[in-house]
Scaffold this motif. Structure first.
Motif, PDB file in Angstrom:
ATOM      1  N   LEU A   1       0.851  -1.184   0.000  1.00  0.00           N
ATOM      2  CA  LEU A   1       0.000   0.000   0.000  1.00  0.00           C
ATOM      3  C   LEU A   1       0.890   1.239   0.000  1.00  0.00           C
TER       4      LEU A   1
ATOM      5  N   THR B   1       0.654   5.272   0.268  1.00  0.00           N
ATOM      6  CA  THR B   1      -0.196   6.409   0.601  1.00  0.00           C
ATOM      7  C   THR B   1       0.582   7.700   0.383  1.00  0.00           C
TER       8      THR B   1
ATOM      9  N   SER C   1      -5.758   8.591   4.545  1.00  0.00           N
ATOM     10  CA  SER C   1      -4.875   7.546   4.030  1.00  0.00           C
ATOM     11  C   SER C   1      -4.128   6.814   5.148  1.00  0.00           C
TER      12      SER C   1
ATOM     13  N   SER D   1      -4.213   3.003   6.361  1.00  0.00           N
ATOM     14  CA  SER D   1      -2.950   2.283   6.465  1.00  0.00           C
ATOM     15  C   SER D   1      -2.813   1.587   7.812  1.00  0.00           C
TER      16      SER D   1
ATOM     17  N   SER E   1      -2.655  -2.926   8.772  1.00  0.00           N
ATOM     18  CA  SER E   1      -1.267  -3.235   9.137  1.00  0.00           C
ATOM     19  C   SER E   1      -0.950  -4.723   9.070  1.00  0.00           C
TER      20      SER E   1
ATOM     21  N   ARG F   1       3.340  -1.372   4.013  1.00  0.00           N
ATOM     22  CA  ARG F   1       2.813  -0.024   3.830  1.00  0.00           C
ATOM     23  C   ARG F   1       3.959   0.978   3.680  1.00  0.00           C
TER      24      ARG F   1
ATOM     25  N   HIS G   1       4.534   5.260   3.120  1.00  0.00           N
ATOM     26  CA  HIS G   1       3.942   6.597   3.039  1.00  0.00           C
ATOM     27  C   HIS G   1       4.943   7.544   2.393  1.00  0.00           C
TER      28      HIS G   1
ATOM     29  N   LYS H   1       1.366   3.715  11.824  1.00  0.00           N
ATOM     30  CA  LYS H   1       0.512   3.962  10.668  1.00  0.00           C
ATOM     31  C   LYS H   1       1.126   3.536   9.346  1.00  0.00           C
ATOM     32  N   THR H   2       2.430   3.317   9.317  1.00  0.00           N
ATOM     33  CA  THR H   2       3.087   2.871   8.082  1.00  0.00           C
ATOM     34  C   THR H   2       4.370   2.144   8.434  1.00  0.00           C
TER      35      THR H   2
END
Length: 388
Positions: free
Chosen positions: A95, A97, A104, A108, A112, A117, A119, A139-140
């Motif tokens: 992913l 973002t 976003s 994310s 998880s 992920r 960003h 978050k990432t």
């Protein structure tokens, strides 16, 4: 997650600036690895580059200000659930973002356990809300940052400096502007005016900008002025008799030829600096927002060019200091002195913060390919493990 012969890359962007960034990344990535499949939520540029149709219009995510978000909260929550449900069904390998962090990065964090992920574009924790650096790790998994100095603010997450796309632009055609406007002359000074990209910015900044330039024209009879703006704002300035430029190539030619620029604070100050255009920065927000920012902002500068140079290389006039008298005096000074922005010392400091050897698109694509497992590189994987 093991590498796939046809890896699925999911993208979420929610603003035109993110759409532009994602499109050049996907163009570079698919040019070298055409087997990559792209899906997600994005604008027209990214859809074209990734050869997919957005799950829903990315403009559904473009909401600025608390009021707009609250008014559209039900719709945003519906889009949030829709995005997560589709991702769980498609199970992407990665992913990506870009921007629109409230949406976003929330998605994310929710996926998880599903995918890797990445960003792109670090939150500006060096300017305000430093706590975001601590929460980003949840978050990432990886961060692609545009400015070299940003790495030091995110010690808990693998960071990869990819450079800024503005640093990869081709040198401007110096004669293009003069050929396009034969009524103007390269023999006389030219002031470039950039009154902002949003209506609120224009309403606050344009009257002061205009008054400053008109006052300067009274003493400088041969002074020429041109406004660089977006197509949707052209009417505002044309009806007041100003030449307007919207074409990107023509805009770069203006920057290269301008004797001085008058700009709102923002990324455009970096763009001007990379053209070595001397500038004055002027900006004003509402009294309440100014009160809030004074308590949140930690950097001593407002202009990005000054933040990167760590010096006041472009004079700033903000809030109560944002007056036509101050702006006129500063512009006049630039027209008759050698501005600091042309100093090799300052330019190199800015350049070294934004330019990577391979450029933004190629560097970003390479990082994504390696995280996907398409490229086997022992030294790179060792770096990932070390940073992690």
């Amino acid at each position: 997650m093991p590498a796939s012969s046809n890896p699925l890359l999911w993208i979420i962007v929610g603003e035109p600036s993110g759409d532009a960034l994602a499109s050049v990344i996907l163009t570079a990535l698919k040019d070298k690895y055409p087997n990559i499949i792209c899906q997600g939520v994005a604008g027209p540029l990214t859809e074209h580059a990734g050869e997919f149709v957005s799950l829903f219009p990315y403009t559904d995510l473009c909401h600025m200000g608390v009021g707009s978000v609250l008014r559209n909260s039900v719709s945003l929550m519906r889009r949030y659930r829709q995005t997560i449900d589709v991702m769980h069904h498609q199970r992407p390998n990665l992913l990506l973002t870009i921007d629109c962090p409230d949406f976003s990065l929330r998605v994310s964090q929710a996926v998880s356990a599903l995918t890797q992920r990445v960003h792109c574009v670090a939150p500006s924790v060096w300017a305000w809300r430093k706590r975001r650096a601590q929460t980003l790790r949840k978050k990432t998994d990886y961060l692609l940052h545009l400015f070299e100095f940003e790495r030091h603010f995110f010690p808990q997450i693998p960071c990869f400096w990819v450079g800024h796309p503005l640093a990869d632009q081709e040198p401007p055609n110096q004669t293009l502007f003069w050929l396009s406007y034969p009524e103007l002359s390269s023999l006389y000074p030219l002031v470039c005016i950039l009154p902002g990209s949003r209506v609120q910015e224009i309403q606050r900044c344009w009257p002061i900008f205009k008054q400053s330039v008109e006052t300067l024209k009274q003493n400088e009879k041969n002074l020429q002025a041109v406004v660089v703006t977006l197509p949707e704002h052209v009417k505002i300035f044309k009806q007041e008799g100003y030449i307007t430029v919207t074409n990107p190539l023509l805009k770069n030619s203006v920057f290269a030829n301008a004797s001085a620029a008058l700009a709102c604070s923002g990324t455009v100050t970096l763009e001007l600096a990379l053209h070595k255009t001397p500038m004055v920065i002027g900006y004003k927000v509402s009294p309440f927002l100014a009160w809030m920012l004074r308590r949140l902002v930690t950097t001593p500068y407002a202009g990005l060019v000054n933040i990167l140079a760590q010096e006041m290389v472009a004079p700033e006039y903000l809030q109560n200091n944002f007056t036509s008298q101050n702006i006129t005096k500063a512009l006049k000074s630039l027209l008759y002195t050698s501005p600091e922005i042309n100093s090799c010392h300052y330019f190199e400091k800015i350049w070294s913060n934004v330019k990577t050897p391979q450029g933004f698109a190629a560097t970003s694509a390479q990082v994504l390919a390696r995280i996907l497992g398409i490229v086997e590189n022992a030294s790179y994987r060792k770096e990932l493990e070390t940073v992690t």
